[in-house]
Write a protein that holds these residues in place. Structure first.
Motif, PDB file in Angstrom:
ATOM      1  N   LEU A 174       0.841  -1.201   0.000  1.00  0.00           N
ATOM      2  CA  LEU A 174       0.000   0.000   0.000  1.00  0.00           C
ATOM      3  C   LEU A 174       0.876   1.251   0.000  1.00  0.00           C
ATOM      4  O   LEU A 174       0.616   2.205  -0.733  1.00  0.00           O
ATOM      5  N   CYS A 175       1.911   1.229   0.844  1.00  0.00           N
ATOM      6  CA  CYS A 175       2.833   2.379   0.928  1.00  0.00           C
ATOM      7  C   CYS A 175       3.539   2.604  -0.408  1.00  0.00           C
ATOM      8  O   CYS A 175       3.724   3.745  -0.846  1.00  0.00           O
ATOM      9  N   THR A 176       3.922   1.499  -1.062  1.00  0.00           N
ATOM     10  CA  THR A 176       4.597   1.603  -2.360  1.00  0.00           C
ATOM     11  C   THR A 176       3.636   2.135  -3.421  1.00  0.00           C
ATOM     12  O   THR A 176       3.961   3.057  -4.177  1.00  0.00           O
ATOM     13  N   GLN A 177       2.442   1.539  -3.457  1.00  0.00           N
ATOM     14  CA  GLN A 177       1.445   1.893  -4.469  1.00  0.00           C
ATOM     15  C   GLN A 177       1.060   3.371  -4.415  1.00  0.00           C
ATOM     16  O   GLN A 177       0.906   4.026  -5.443  1.00  0.00           O
ATOM     17  N   GLU A 208       0.808  14.010   4.516  1.00  0.00           N
ATOM     18  CA  GLU A 208       0.045  13.215   3.542  1.00  0.00           C
ATOM     19  C   GLU A 208      -0.082  11.764   4.002  1.00  0.00           C
ATOM     20  O   GLU A 208      -1.153  11.167   3.945  1.00  0.00           O
ATOM     21  N   ARG A 209       1.028  11.199   4.494  1.00  0.00           N
ATOM     22  CA  ARG A 209       0.999   9.810   4.970  1.00  0.00           C
ATOM     23  C   ARG A 209       0.023   9.653   6.138  1.00  0.00           C
ATOM     24  O   ARG A 209      -0.797   8.723   6.173  1.00  0.00           O
ATOM     25  N   LEU A 210       0.095  10.564   7.122  1.00  0.00           N
ATOM     26  CA  LEU A 210      -0.720  10.434   8.334  1.00  0.00           C
ATOM     27  C   LEU A 210      -2.193  10.712   8.062  1.00  0.00           C
ATOM     28  O   LEU A 210      -3.071  10.097   8.674  1.00  0.00           O
ATOM     29  N   VAL A 211      -2.484  11.640   7.146  1.00  0.00           N
ATOM     30  CA  VAL A 211      -3.878  11.912   6.775  1.00  0.00           C
ATOM     31  C   VAL A 211      -4.448  10.707   6.033  1.00  0.00           C
ATOM     32  O   VAL A 211      -5.581  10.282   6.282  1.00  0.00           O
ATOM     33  N   PHE A 212      -3.669  10.132   5.109  1.00  0.00           N
ATOM     34  CA  PHE A 212      -4.099   8.927   4.375  1.00  0.00           C
ATOM     35  C   PHE A 212      -4.430   7.812   5.369  1.00  0.00           C
ATOM     36  O   PHE A 212      -5.478   7.170   5.278  1.00  0.00           O
ATOM     37  N   GLU A 213      -3.526   7.603   6.315  1.00  0.00           N
ATOM     38  CA  GLU A 213      -3.719   6.567   7.347  1.00  0.00           C
ATOM     39  C   GLU A 213      -4.986   6.827   8.150  1.00  0.00           C
ATOM     40  O   GLU A 213      -5.786   5.920   8.397  1.00  0.00           O
ATOM     41  N   GLU A 214      -5.196   8.082   8.552  1.00  0.00           N
ATOM     42  CA  GLU A 214      -6.362   8.448   9.355  1.00  0.00           C
ATOM     43  C   GLU A 214      -7.656   8.179   8.581  1.00  0.00           C
ATOM     44  O   GLU A 214      -8.605   7.584   9.100  1.00  0.00           O
ATOM     45  N   PHE A 215      -7.687   8.603   7.318  1.00  0.00           N
ATOM     46  CA  PHE A 215      -8.875   8.377   6.483  1.00  0.00           C
ATOM     47  C   PHE A 215      -9.098   6.883   6.229  1.00  0.00           C
ATOM     48  O   PHE A 215     -10.227   6.402   6.265  1.00  0.00           O
ATOM     49  N   LEU A 216      -8.016   6.160   5.949  1.00  0.00           N
ATOM     50  CA  LEU A 216      -8.143   4.728   5.638  1.00  0.00           C
ATOM     51  C   LEU A 216      -8.738   3.954   6.814  1.00  0.00           C
ATOM     52  O   LEU A 216      -9.664   3.154   6.647  1.00  0.00           O
ATOM     53  N   VAL A 217      -8.216   4.204   8.001  1.00  0.00           N
ATOM     54  CA  VAL A 217      -8.706   3.508   9.197  1.00  0.00           C
ATOM     55  C   VAL A 217     -10.168   3.872   9.458  1.00  0.00           C
ATOM     56  O   VAL A 217     -10.995   3.012   9.795  1.00  0.00           O
ATOM     57  N   PHE A 218     -10.496   5.147   9.278  1.00  0.00           N
ATOM     58  CA  PHE A 218     -11.881   5.598   9.469  1.00  0.00           C
ATOM     59  C   PHE A 218     -12.821   4.901   8.483  1.00  0.00           C
ATOM     60  O   PHE A 218     -13.871   4.370   8.859  1.00  0.00           O
ATOM     61  N   ILE A 219     -12.438   4.880   7.186  1.00  0.00           N
ATOM     62  CA  ILE A 219     -13.291   4.283   6.150  1.00  0.00           C
ATOM     63  C   ILE A 219     -13.457   2.786   6.380  1.00  0.00           C
ATOM     64  O   ILE A 219     -14.570   2.250   6.280  1.00  0.00           O
ATOM     65  N   LEU A 220     -12.365   2.090   6.705  1.00  0.00           N
ATOM     66  CA  LEU A 220     -12.462   0.643   6.956  1.00  0.00           C
ATOM     67  C   LEU A 220     -13.336   0.358   8.180  1.00  0.00           C
ATOM     68  O   LEU A 220     -14.109  -0.601   8.187  1.00  0.00           O
ATOM     69  N   ALA A 253      -7.703   7.069  -0.254  1.00  0.00           N
ATOM     70  CA  ALA A 253      -7.879   6.155   0.886  1.00  0.00           C
ATOM     71  C   ALA A 253      -9.113   5.277   0.680  1.00  0.00           C
ATOM     72  O   ALA A 253      -9.117   4.097   1.028  1.00  0.00           O
ATOM     73  N   ASN A 254     -10.155   5.859   0.100  1.00  0.00           N
ATOM     74  CA  ASN A 254     -11.382   5.100  -0.177  1.00  0.00           C
ATOM     75  C   ASN A 254     -11.120   4.015  -1.218  1.00  0.00           C
ATOM     76  O   ASN A 254     -11.572   2.873  -1.088  1.00  0.00           O
ATOM     77  N   GLU A 255     -10.358   4.380  -2.244  1.00  0.00           N
ATOM     78  CA  GLU A 255      -9.977   3.417  -3.285  1.00  0.00           C
ATOM     79  C   GLU A 255      -9.146   2.287  -2.680  1.00  0.00           C
ATOM     80  O   GLU A 255      -9.358   1.111  -2.978  1.00  0.00           O
ATOM     81  N   ALA A 256      -8.190   2.655  -1.804  1.00  0.00           N
ATOM     82  CA  ALA A 256      -7.334   1.651  -1.150  1.00  0.00           C
ATOM     83  C   ALA A 256      -8.163   0.716  -0.276  1.00  0.00           C
ATOM     84  O   ALA A 256      -7.930  -0.504  -0.257  1.00  0.00           O
ATOM     85  N   ALA A 257      -9.146   1.287   0.471  1.00  0.00           N
ATOM     86  CA  ALA A 257     -10.004   0.462   1.336  1.00  0.00           C
ATOM     87  C   ALA A 257     -10.781  -0.550   0.501  1.00  0.00           C
ATOM     88  O   ALA A 257     -10.879  -1.730   0.872  1.00  0.00           O
ATOM     89  N   SER A 258     -11.313  -0.120  -0.642  1.00  0.00           N
ATOM     90  CA  SER A 258     -12.084  -1.015  -1.512  1.00  0.00           C
ATOM     91  C   SER A 258     -11.211  -2.145  -2.034  1.00  0.00           C
ATOM     92  O   SER A 258     -11.619  -3.313  -2.056  1.00  0.00           O
ATOM     93  N   ARG A 259      -9.983  -1.818  -2.444  1.00  0.00           N
ATOM     94  CA  ARG A 259      -9.063  -2.851  -2.962  1.00  0.00           C
ATOM     95  C   ARG A 259      -8.703  -3.866  -1.879  1.00  0.00           C
ATOM     96  O   ARG A 259      -8.686  -5.070  -2.117  1.00  0.00           O
ATOM     97  N   ASP A 279       0.000  -9.893   6.146  1.00  0.00           N
ATOM     98  CA  ASP A 279       0.439  -8.495   6.046  1.00  0.00           C
ATOM     99  C   ASP A 279      -0.689  -7.491   6.300  1.00  0.00           C
ATOM    100  O   ASP A 279      -0.496  -6.283   6.216  1.00  0.00           O
ATOM    101  N   HIS A 280      -1.912  -8.012   6.628  1.00  0.00           N
ATOM    102  CA  HIS A 280      -3.032  -7.123   6.948  1.00  0.00           C
ATOM    103  C   HIS A 280      -3.421  -7.188   8.428  1.00  0.00           C
ATOM    104  O   HIS A 280      -4.277  -6.422   8.872  1.00  0.00           O
ATOM    105  N   ILE A 281      -2.778  -8.105   9.170  1.00  0.00           N
ATOM    106  CA  ILE A 281      -3.182  -8.332  10.569  1.00  0.00           C
ATOM    107  C   ILE A 281      -2.964  -7.088  11.437  1.00  0.00           C
ATOM    108  O   ILE A 281      -3.830  -6.697  12.221  1.00  0.00           O
TER     109      ILE A 281
END
Length: 686
Positions: free
Chosen positions: A181-184, A211-223, A647-653, A665-667
């Protein structure tokens, strides 16, 4: 030491300091790391006095001109000096620092860094940082120093010291985001980002870290929302609803017809409440679009089917207003439902009576504040809870209500218009309805954007409106937290207005530092037209509905976000009289004029939100955050819309590949989401 270690495990933090950090919600090292700066002092190159712009924080080097003076202003000592360079002279003031007369009295060259504000006698630098001799400024030049949100007794230096220690001794190599995810998405590592958000070496490092921390915050929220949604989709509707002719009779008897959008939302609510699963629906509508009447129909539907409905308001003033409106409508249209009010300020005896009415089922509709879900409130058969964005429901609140009986239907009302694409992401646990048209009887608000030279004309206009029997709001911006001057700002302005308009007009002020009882008293008096002009900070944003108020004047409009300005404007235009909004701006910047012109041209909140999104860019990261929207620690859904969509796109994938996030690697990510849902969402305050 790890992120779960107590804050007291850091050197120099004893019981007293631990208690101060606790007041700010910081109990562990992990809490401290996520106690992000609210801004940064960016120590740019000095500018000349002639280049200093109102509203900007600048650094100026010049010579002290004349004597340093100390005077008294409303029991507060003000130190004044004049700074001179080849381009002009600038007045500089400090509050409660009389000793500076001795320190700076020798004269000479000095470097000052502070905010430029406009006073009655021109531009002034207010309460600046002092570099004396000027060479001291070179140590900080081109650096970014974090500025943290503070509570009484907790200093910025204390937070910086604790943060430096935590970052030095903590192993931050454990990254819970999957490597692919970080690479992508080209995201910085966790350790780099944590150091870069608190102590960035330059703006580039800050942007990457953020950018990294905002992405992380949004991703965790969306999931978290996706997991919550899948859980609630399975919640079976335990209530049986039948059509109620009394509701149709009520609608036919109203002096107006519902708009097509209101009718559509009402049908969606009825379908949900009669369907196989529990309703979780967001009704998103612009200010004044008529969301409340739709909510009332839902409460009537529950009550007339023999169940209870509850309506939660963010303030006691609003709860009382809703209660009185609902009670009078039920009486007027002969709706056989009993409405009760439950708020924290009621006496123990009053509360007991209400609790008994709720428990016995005598109360059909219960209106109140967060007191509605406290332990002593036991419902007989609660079927619907109507809340608003200020009371965004977390897991804890839903479980509390479910514990009082069956899982009730949830209706969330939002007056924050955001583009649908973002709303679908942000409210992933809710089905979305939109009321996108205003009632036909509403006159459009007339707007104007003016500079400070128009102020006396505006005062005269307000005076004319008051003489015609109308009322007005004047909004002053929040001043910097570090200045601790919010109350003085509003009080001074009120005094200025009284001097300008004379004693024949009742003028009062309202600000966030007042006690709730004082605020309620002022708002009630304004509602009764005992106060004609109310000077307030943005505490008025969610306020009482006063149809007689026809003027909203916003000072320093450039210091607010567009969404917030639109919310403030929504306090007027609620009655039959023509209403006006005056946006007064001290800024001459082209970007500011372009932003405010959007409000001047349109009263459509959804259009304004889309335009706001279009105008924002990375340069806004040091600018104005929107308020009133979901409270992220770091992210702002307007300025970070692109990151939110990624982040929404990443959550869907992720969920497509691994729906339960069980792969190795998702645990760590799954554990982080579970922690978020149990700690963050559970602590949602009402």
């Amino acid at each position: 030491m790890n992120e779960n270690s107590k804050i007291s495990s850091l050197k120099g933090i004893g019981e007293k300091s631990e208690a101060l950090f606790g007041k700010a919600g910081v109990y562990t090292i992990g809490d401290l790391l996520r106690y992000y700066p609210r801004g940064y002092d960016v120590y740019d190159d000095p500018v000349s006095i002639g280049e200093a712009q109102e509203g900007k924080t600048v650094t100026i080097t010049g010579a002290i001109f004349g004597k340093v003076q100390v005077s008294k202003n409303r029991n507060m000592q003000v130190t004044t000096l004049y700074l001179k360079d080849i381009t002009g002279t600038l007045k500089v003031i400090w509050f409660r620092m009389p000793f500076l007369r001795n320190t700076l009295g020798r004269g000479g060259v000095i470097t000052l860094r502070g905010r430029i504000v406009r006073k009655r006698d021109g531009l002034v630098m207010e309460h600046p940082e002092i570099f004396y001799p000027s060479a001291k400024y070179e140590e900080k030049r081109n650096t970014m120093q974090p500025v943290y949100p503070l509570t009484a007794g907790l200093t910025n230096n204390a937070v910086k010291k604790a943060m430096s220690q935590a970052l030095e001794f903590l192993d931050l190599r454990q990254d819970f985001l999957p490597a692919e995810l970080c690479t992508q998405y080209e995201l910085a590592e966790y350790n780099y980002s944590m150091k870069g958000i608190h102590f960035p070496e330059d703006k580039e490092e800050f942007y990457r870290a953020r950018e990294r921390l905002v992405f992380e915050e949004f991703l965790v929220f969306i999931l978290s929302l996706r997991f919550l949604k899948s859980r609630e989709d399975k919640a079976v509707n335990g209530f049986r609803f039948k059509e109620q002719k009394k509701i149709d009779m009520f609608l036919n008897a109203l002096p107006y017809e519902l708009t097509s959008a209101q009718k559509k939302v009402w049908m969606e609510m009825k379908r949900d409440m009669s369907g196989p699963h529990v309703m979780s629906r967001l009704v998103q509508g612009d200010v004044g679009s008529g969301k409340t009447i739709v909510a009332l129909l839902g409460l009537m539907y529950a009550g007339l089917n023999g169940y209870q409905g509850a309506m939660m308001a963010p303030t006691e003033v609003l709860a009382k207003q809703h209660y009185e409106n609902i009670s009078s409508m039920f009486a007027q249209y002969k709706i056989p439902l009993k409405t009760v009010l439950l708020t924290g300020s009621m006496t123990a005896k009053e509360k007991r009576g209400v609790y008994e009415a709720i428990a016995s089922g005598e109360a059909d509709i219960i209106v109140g504040t967060h007191a509605l879900i406290q332990e002593k409130a036991v419902y007989k058969n609660l079927a619907l809870v109507v809340t608003d964005e200020q009371h965004r429901f977390g897991v804890k609140q839903r479980e509390k209500l479910a514990g009082k009986g069956q899982m009730p239907h949830i209706l969330v009302m939002s007056a924050t218009p955001i583009p649908r694409t973002l709303a679908i992401i942000l409210y992933g646990d809710l089905d979305i309805s939109v009321i996108d048209e205003l009632p036909k009887n509403r006159l459009p608000i007339k707007n104007c954007v003016v500079d400070t030279g128009y102020r006396n004309t505006a005062y005269h206009f307000m005076q004319k409106q008051v003489e015609a029997g109308r009322q007005c709001y004047v909004i002053c911006p929040m001043v910097e937290e570090s200045e601790n001057m919010e109350a003085e700002n509003v009080i001074d302005y009120t005094q200025l207005l009284r001097e300008s308009l004379g004693s024949g007009i009742q003028i009062a002020y309202l600000h966030g530092k007042m006690k709730q009882a004082e605020k309620d008293e002022i708002m009630d008096a304004f509602g009764r037209n005992e106060i004609q002009i109310l000077v307030s900070t943005t505490v008025i944003e969610v306020g009482i509905d006063v149809p007689n108020a026809t003027v909203m004047m916003i000072e320093n409009a450039e210091r607010f976000g567009l969404a917030q300005l639109h919310q403030l404007r929504g306090r007027v235009g609620r009655g039959k009289h023509q209403s006006y909004c005056i946006f007064m701006s001290a800024s001459k910047a082209k970007e500011t004029k372009e932003r405010l012109e959007i409000l001047n041209k349109s009263n459509d909140g959804f259009f304004i939100a889309s335009e706001d999104l279009r105008l924002r860019g990375p340069g806004d990261l040091f600018g104005i955050r929107q308020s009133g929207l979901l409270d992220f620690r770091l992210g702002d859904v307007f300025q970070d819309a692109k990151i939110l969509q990624k982040a929404n796109e990443a959550a869907s994938r992720l969920l497509m590949e691994d729906p339960e996030l069980k792969q190795e690697d998702h645990i760590k990510l799954k554990e982080h989401i579970q922690h978020y849902m149990s700690e963050i969402m559970l602590e949602t305050t009402l």
